[in-house]
Design a protein around this motif. Structure first.
Motif, PDB file in Angstrom:
ATOM      1  N   GLU A 438       0.785  -1.421  -0.017  1.00 16.24           N
ATOM      2  CA  GLU A 438       0.122  -0.058   0.039  1.00 16.24           C
ATOM      3  C   GLU A 438       0.855   1.130  -0.050  1.00 16.24           C
ATOM      4  O   GLU A 438       2.017   1.369   0.959  1.00 16.24           O
ATOM      5  N   ASN A 439       0.680   2.126  -0.826  1.00 19.53           N
ATOM      6  CA  ASN A 439       1.337   3.284  -1.060  1.00 19.53           C
ATOM      7  C   ASN A 439       1.082   4.428  -0.224  1.00 19.53           C
ATOM      8  O   ASN A 439      -0.120   4.739  -0.216  1.00 19.53           O
ATOM      9  N   LYS A 440       1.681   4.749   0.713  1.00 18.20           N
ATOM     10  CA  LYS A 440       1.423   5.813   1.811  1.00 18.20           C
ATOM     11  C   LYS A 440       1.806   7.153   1.305  1.00 18.20           C
ATOM     12  O   LYS A 440       1.686   8.305   2.004  1.00 18.20           O
ATOM     13  N   GLY A 441       2.354   7.146  -0.005  1.00 16.07           N
ATOM     14  CA  GLY A 441       2.852   8.765  -0.692  1.00 16.07           C
ATOM     15  C   GLY A 441       4.476   8.518  -0.707  1.00 16.07           C
ATOM     16  O   GLY A 441       5.133   8.014   0.244  1.00 16.07           O
ATOM     17  N   ASP A 442       4.788   9.049  -1.912  1.00  8.69           N
ATOM     18  CA  ASP A 442       6.201   9.319  -2.041  1.00  8.69           C
ATOM     19  C   ASP A 442       6.911   8.031  -1.862  1.00  8.69           C
ATOM     20  O   ASP A 442       8.270   7.883  -1.597  1.00  8.69           O
ATOM     21  N   LEU A 443       6.398   7.050  -2.510  1.00  7.45           N
ATOM     22  CA  LEU A 443       6.904   5.824  -2.642  1.00  7.45           C
ATOM     23  C   LEU A 443       7.106   5.127  -1.233  1.00  7.45           C
ATOM     24  O   LEU A 443       8.343   4.221  -1.329  1.00  7.45           O
ATOM     25  N   ASN A 444       6.572   5.381  -0.186  1.00  6.33           N
ATOM     26  CA  ASN A 444       6.453   4.840   0.886  1.00  6.33           C
ATOM     27  C   ASN A 444       5.548   3.741   0.979  1.00  6.33           C
ATOM     28  O   ASN A 444       4.325   4.099   1.097  1.00  6.33           O
ATOM     29  N   PHE A 445       6.113   2.645   1.140  1.00  6.24           N
ATOM     30  CA  PHE A 445       5.004   1.284   1.174  1.00  6.24           C
ATOM     31  C   PHE A 445       4.735   0.582   2.425  1.00  6.24           C
ATOM     32  O   PHE A 445       5.966   0.375   3.009  1.00  6.24           O
ATOM     33  N   THR A 446       3.857   0.224   2.715  1.00  8.49           N
ATOM     34  CA  THR A 446       3.566  -0.582   3.700  1.00  8.49           C
ATOM     35  C   THR A 446       2.962  -2.067   2.979  1.00  8.49           C
ATOM     36  O   THR A 446       2.105  -2.195   2.283  1.00  8.49           O
ATOM     37  N   ALA A 447       3.703  -3.098   3.762  1.00  4.22           N
ATOM     38  CA  ALA A 447       3.445  -4.590   3.340  1.00  4.22           C
ATOM     39  C   ALA A 447       2.471  -5.212   4.086  1.00  4.22           C
ATOM     40  O   ALA A 447       2.219  -5.187   5.063  1.00  4.22           O
ATOM     41  N   PHE A 448       1.513  -6.037   3.213  1.00  2.00           N
ATOM     42  CA  PHE A 448       0.500  -6.914   3.861  1.00  2.00           C
ATOM     43  C   PHE A 448       0.530  -8.150   3.208  1.00  2.00           C
ATOM     44  O   PHE A 448       0.869  -8.378   1.860  1.00  2.00           O
ATOM     45  N   ALA A 449       0.138  -9.345   3.994  1.00  3.75           N
ATOM     46  CA  ALA A 449      -0.114 -10.567   3.265  1.00  3.75           C
ATOM     47  C   ALA A 449      -1.671 -11.232   3.969  1.00  3.75           C
ATOM     48  O   ALA A 449      -2.314 -10.852   4.806  1.00  3.75           O
ATOM     49  N   ILE A 450      -2.132 -12.073   3.161  1.00  2.00           N
ATOM     50  CA  ILE A 450      -3.348 -12.757   3.348  1.00  2.00           C
ATOM     51  C   ILE A 450      -3.139 -14.150   3.447  1.00  2.00           C
ATOM     52  O   ILE A 450      -2.566 -14.833   2.769  1.00  2.00           O
ATOM     53  N   PRO A 451      -3.977 -14.740   4.502  1.00  6.16           N
ATOM     54  CA  PRO A 451      -3.546 -16.133   4.792  1.00  6.16           C
ATOM     55  C   PRO A 451      -4.065 -17.159   3.543  1.00  6.16           C
ATOM     56  O   PRO A 451      -3.337 -18.075   3.307  1.00  6.16           O
ATOM     57  N   ASP A 452      -4.823 -16.811   2.787  1.00  2.25           N
ATOM     58  CA  ASP A 452      -5.443 -17.621   1.543  1.00  2.25           C
ATOM     59  C   ASP A 452      -4.343 -17.852   0.858  1.00  2.25           C
ATOM     60  O   ASP A 452      -4.378 -18.787  -0.128  1.00  2.25           O
ATOM     61  N   ALA A 453      -3.412 -16.706   0.551  1.00  5.87           N
ATOM     62  CA  ALA A 453      -2.347 -17.010  -0.444  1.00  5.87           C
ATOM     63  C   ALA A 453      -1.521 -18.402  -0.365  1.00  5.87           C
ATOM     64  O   ALA A 453      -0.927 -18.569  -1.376  1.00  5.87           O
TER      65      ALA A 453
END
Length: 482
Positions: A438-453
């Motif tokens: 998820e882009n928080k602006g200015d190429l600052n990203f927060t990473a997420f995962a989902i169990p179904d993957a």
């Protein structure tokens, strides 16, 4: 003699020189022979970017990569020759290419120096990736989709056709399905080999399907591009004898008002990038190089002509810019090069900073090679365009075995987020084979995962608004190797 005139006085200065006969004998300078690193840089860079020893561990260098390099330099070694491990038809094709010369191209002393250099300088174990925080993904709901009773899908293609709101799904078991917005099958073809790409020309023309021919590495040219027409005519597209084609694009490359097709033939030791035009689908070769992975038509320099940004894999891993100069000619420019073990897998063009210039989203993760280990340089990179087609890396997210990344404003906040699929990785947490950045602006990203993957190995991925609710969905395709 030099004559100098002063104030009213004429004077003459005579300069006498002493001529000396000097016999000069240059000192004998001892030239040291090149060491292992110098030799490695000399021989390795003749084919690709120089790979630093730290990119692989000692065991991988010693038991896998260096032996293969030795065979390619004509060095006789213990064990089976690579040609002996191929079926006879394949071996015959490779032998004609002289990939493995019968006579040494380097003396044994120099070869041993190269070998000793890599083994001595390489780390004992693969270098670790920088740890990143990955949280639980919210805002997305996972839905499993099955095609019939297929227990081991080998999804080789996912492509959405916005014209008909249809999802094309290819399976390497020689099958092509078309699914509607309800994810129910509404079309099916039994094809000759694994479907790997499909394109949708303008107007009412039929979809164009690309079949790879040989899924495993091969020099055989059994791939084919054809139109999914119910009625076959003389103008129907049908191009065969392609060498493991993997990517297809449609664009008007010659400004004649009609669509042409661009085909990337990955091959194995050889490959091609070409475009085809006219009613007879005349071939126009652009570049012959193994590992032609993807070509994206785009007017990169804003001159009104369609250029190509391409990804080349295999040993010579690079992103190339083919500037269209008109009259069917292209100027080749290098955007970015990687060492041969980086495993480039995909590129997308995205304007991340909204300056009107296309940046490049690139993934490194292909690990079906001689060094199938964890690599700390695998992951997702963003190369930012300064407006003059000069690119610099501004973002890197480490991720084992990344197969593809697609950017979209998934959360509708005005900036581009990134969906990341992994296939080749060895994951401590299988659910992290898919990552949402998820882009928080200015190429600052927060990473997420989902169990179904955790339920699949994601070789393919597509992004589209399947349910027509105004936001993009993510479709992951699993390829089972069981």
């Amino acid at each position: 003699m030099i004559s100098v005139k002063g104030s009213g006085i004429s004077s003459t200065i005579v300069v006498l020189g002493l001529a000396l006969l000097i016999s000069f004998k240059p000192a004998i300078q001892k030239i040291n022979p090149p060491d292992g690193e110098e030799l490695a840089r000399q021989y390795c860079t003749s084919c690709h970017l120089f790979p630093e020893p730290k990119l692989l561990d000692k065991k991988t260098w010693k038991e896998s990569v260096l032996p293969n390099m030795g065979w390619r330099l004509g060095i006789k070694q213990e064990g089976k020759h690579p040609l002996e491990e191929m079926n006879p038809d394949e071996a015959m094709l490779v032998r004609k290419l002289q990939i493995f010369p019968s006579a040494p191209l380097i003396n044994m002393s120099d070869w041993n120096k190269i070998r000793d250099y890599y083994i001595a300088q390489a780390p004992e174990n693969p270098l670790p990736q920088t740890p990143v925080k990955i949280s639980a993904l919210k805002g997305f709901k996972a839905q499993a989709v099955f095609i019939g009773e297929k227990q081991a899908p080998r999804t080789s293609l996912l492509k959405y056709d916005s014209r008909s709101s249809s999802l094309f799904v290819g399976d390497a078991q020689k099958e092509l399905y078309v699914m509607g917005p309800d994810l129910q099958i509404k079309g099916y073809w039994s094809v000759e080999s694994a479907p790997v790409d499909v394109a949708f020309p303008g107007s009412s023309r039929s979809p164009l399907l690309l079949c790879i021919g040989e899924f495993s590495p091969s020099e055989k040219k059994n791939g084919r591009l054809f139109a999914l027409d119910s009625v076959i005519t003389e103008s129907t597209l049908n191009i065969d004898s392609l060498g493991r084609p993997v990517n297809l694009a449609v664009a008007d490359m010659d400004d004649d008002g009609t669509d042409d097709v661009i085909v990337s033939e990955f091959g194995n030791h050889t490959g091609n990038l070409s475009w085809y035009s006219g009613a007879g689908w005349e071939r126009h070769p652009i570049k012959s190089q193994a590992g032609s992975r993807k070509a994206i038509p785009v007017d990169l320099d804003h001159d009104g002509r369609m250029d190509l940004v391409t990804l080349m894999a295999q040993a010579r891993e690079e992103i190339l810019y083919f500037r269209n100069k008109g009259n069917g000619t292209f100027e080749e420019l290098v955007i970015k090069q990687f060492p041969p073990v980086y495993g480039v897998s995909n590129i997308e063009l995205v304007d991340f900073n909204k300056d009107g210039n296309m940046d490049i989203l690139v993934t490194n993760g292909d690990n079906w090679d001689l060094s199938a280990i964890r690599k700390n340089y695998h992951g997702v990179r963003i190369l930012m365009n300064d407006g003059n087609q000069n690119y610099s890396e501004k973002f890197f997210f480490p991720h084992w075995g990344t197969s593809k990344a697609i950017a979209s404003d998934f959360d509708k906040d005005g900036d581009m987020d990134i969906a990341v699929a992994g296939f080749y990785g060895d994951y401590d947490k299988p659910e992290e084979s898919f990552i949402y950045l998820e882009n928080k602006g200015d190429l600052n990203f927060t990473a997420f995962a989902i169990p179904d993957a955790a339920s699949g190995k994601w070789l393919t991925m597509e992004v589209a608004d399947l349910d027509n609710d105004g936001d993009d969905d993510i479709i992951l395709g699993s390829y089972s190797t069981a």
